[in-house]
Design a protein around this motif. Sequence first.
Motif, short mmCIF file in Angstrom:
data_model
loop_
_atom_site.label_atom_id
_atom_site.label_comp_id
_atom_site.label_asym_id
_atom_site.label_seq_id
_atom_site.Cartn_x
_atom_site.Cartn_y
_atom_site.Cartn_z
N ARG A 256 14.70 28.82 13.37
CA ARG A 256 14.75 27.88 14.49
C ARG A 256 15.39 26.57 14.06
O ARG A 256 16.20 26.00 14.79
CB ARG A 256 13.33 27.65 15.03
N ALA B 237 5.21 23.38 8.87
CA ALA B 237 5.28 24.47 7.89
C ALA B 237 5.32 23.95 6.46
O ALA B 237 4.63 24.49 5.58
CB ALA B 237 6.50 25.35 8.17
N ALA C 182 8.13 22.03 13.97
CA ALA C 182 7.63 23.28 13.38
C ALA C 182 7.87 23.31 11.87
O ALA C 182 6.99 23.69 11.09
CB ALA C 182 8.27 24.48 14.06
N TRP C 183 9.07 22.88 11.45
CA TRP C 183 9.40 22.86 10.03
C TRP C 183 8.56 21.82 9.29
O TRP C 183 8.10 22.05 8.16
CB TRP C 183 10.89 22.62 9.85
N ASP D 204 10.35 29.81 11.55
CA ASP D 204 10.50 28.35 11.63
C ASP D 204 11.82 27.91 11.00
O ASP D 204 12.51 27.03 11.52
CB ASP D 204 9.34 27.63 10.94
#
Length: 153
Positions: A111, A95, A91-92, A108
């Motif tokens: 998390r 992003a 996710a990072w 994000d």
Amino acid sequence: MHSRLDYARVAPDAYAAVRALNDFVVHRSGLEPLLIDLIKLRASQINGCAYCVDMHTKEARAHGAGEQWIALVAAWQESAVFSPAERAALAWTEALTLLPQTRAPDADYARLCAAFTPEQVVNITVAIGLINVWNRLAVGFRAQHPLDRPAAS
């Protein structure tokens, strides 16, 4: 597709600086090799870098990743194959690779922070920046994968 220029030959100091950062990420960041492969593979998929997708797929295999794991990186949000930490890193990665669209959402980041230490968060972020530099060099200058090069006559 034809290569535009040999960036390593034209700007050896710039190339050496990127290589030095790569050496840090791979050898001194403390990140697991398979996590680095995951980051590099996903960013390379997003950036459409065939050269890097091929390279990081092979590296992931060498580090023990199975074919299902590799194949599902592109659809990680729909797969249960990835651990919570891997999902946070993915996710990072998305992003930051798509920063103008995402603006690095707080969810994000939270998390990521829940799954990794502060030092790992920084090193993961550096790894994401690094692969985006490599992708921009390879795609921007049309680095040709050996399989894409025309056969010698």
